[in-house]
Scaffold this motif. Structure first.
Motif, short mmCIF file in Angstrom:
data_model
loop_
_atom_site.label_atom_id
_atom_site.label_comp_id
_atom_site.label_asym_id
_atom_site.label_seq_id
_atom_site.Cartn_x
_atom_site.Cartn_y
_atom_site.Cartn_z
N ILE A 85 13.22 57.90 43.58
CA ILE A 85 12.79 56.59 43.10
C ILE A 85 13.83 55.96 42.17
O ILE A 85 14.10 54.75 42.23
CB ILE A 85 11.43 56.70 42.39
N HIS A 86 14.39 56.73 41.27
CA HIS A 86 15.46 56.29 40.37
C HIS A 86 15.14 54.98 39.64
O HIS A 86 15.93 54.03 39.65
CB HIS A 86 16.77 56.14 41.14
N GLY A 87 13.98 54.94 39.00
CA GLY A 87 13.68 53.80 38.14
C GLY A 87 13.37 52.51 38.85
O GLY A 87 13.29 51.45 38.22
N GLN A 88 13.15 52.56 40.16
CA GLN A 88 12.88 51.35 40.94
C GLN A 88 11.36 51.14 41.05
O GLN A 88 10.73 51.46 42.06
CB GLN A 88 13.53 51.45 42.32
N TYR A 89 10.80 50.58 40.00
CA TYR A 89 9.35 50.42 39.91
C TYR A 89 8.81 49.45 40.96
O TYR A 89 7.76 49.70 41.56
CB TYR A 89 9.00 49.92 38.50
N TRP A 141 3.45 55.06 35.88
CA TRP A 141 2.74 54.95 37.16
C TRP A 141 2.49 56.34 37.75
O TRP A 141 1.39 56.62 38.24
CB TRP A 141 3.55 54.10 38.14
N LEU A 142 3.50 57.21 37.71
CA LEU A 142 3.35 58.55 38.28
C LEU A 142 2.31 59.37 37.52
O LEU A 142 1.53 60.11 38.12
CB LEU A 142 4.70 59.28 38.28
N ILE A 143 2.30 59.25 36.20
CA ILE A 143 1.32 59.98 35.39
C ILE A 143 -0.09 59.50 35.73
O ILE A 143 -1.02 60.30 35.87
CB ILE A 143 1.63 59.81 33.89
#
Length: 243
Positions: free
Chosen positions: A10-14, A51-53
């Motif tokens: 993902i590398h910070g690509q929200y 978001w993942l949490i």
């Protein structure tokens, strides 16, 4: 289990993550495996981790693998804590010479895309002191990184961030190095190894599929595309920066 879905780096690509998961539309019947490298390079690492949490709370069966960028971040946090608290060892001070005055673990993290993560955690402002900025990362986020696992298996599928040494499938000999860093492809079947390796880490323009591996790192960290794959049905979803 309805679907077994792997999600690439993902590398910070929200925005890409949000768009992709809207298309995937996960349910309680699905098993999702995130392949690591959630941080760095992209502009919104904190939002991705939040978001993942939250996703983990809603779908506790979800597997979160550790990428080399999470490992670099964790190593940098430890090194920064030692420096800020004055607990540097002689070896720390010696290695700081290689890090241009920073602990080497902090220098390598910042140099490999970590600067973008620290700036995002700093409200978008330029970070003057990486060690101090590392200590401001929310504890919940650091705990999330620490809770990630190095690999996960289901039937013939072996999920990992980077790769695997079939002669060391649990990482004991190489201390998880292959799981985090390996780019050597499995060109052919290895005697005694019958798994299909599902991984990211090595960017490809399109998902790479062979008898031995599935690579779904399609360069989100460089603004290209974020990919998910249901490995049971070989169905793919993708979201790019224009989505």
């Amino acid at each position: 289990m309805s679907r077994l879905i792997a999600v690439g780096d993902i590398h910070g690509q929200y925005q890409m993550l949000q768009s992709l998961m809207e298309d995937v539309a996960p349910t309680d019947k699905d098993q999702l495996v995130f392949l690591g490298d959630y941080v760095d390079r992209g502009p919104q690492t904190p939002e991705v981790i939040d978001w993942l949490i939250d996703f983990q709370k809603r779908y506790p069966q979800t597997v979160f693998l550790r990428g080399n960028h999470e490992q670099m971040l964790l190593d940098a946090v430890v090194a920064a804590d030692r420096k800020q608290s004055g607990r540097n060892t002689f070896l720390d001070d010696f290695m700081a010479l290689k890090g241009r005055g920073l602990p080497s673990a902090v220098f390598y993290f910042v140099s490999c895309g970590g600067q973008e993560s620290l700036q995002a955690y700093n409200g978008g402002d330029i970070v003057e002191d990486p060690c101090a900025a590392l200590q401001r990362i929310p504890a919940e986020h650091v705990e999330f990184f620490s809770s990630t696992v190095f690999y996960w298996q289901y039937q013939q599928y072996f999920f990992v961030h980077a790769g695997v040494d079939p002669k060391d499938p649990t990482g004991e000999k190489r201390q998880n190095e292959a799981f985090l860093w390996q780019r050597k492809p499995l060109w052919k079947k290895v005697k005694g190894w019958d798994k299909i390796v599902v991984h990211g880490h090595t960017p490809v323009s399109e998902p790479y599929i062979s008898q031995t591996e599935i690579n779904i790192d399609t360069g989100a960290g460089y603004g290209d595309c974020l990919t998910a794959c249901d490995v049971l049905q070989m169905r793919f979803w993708q979201s790019d920066g224009a989505s």
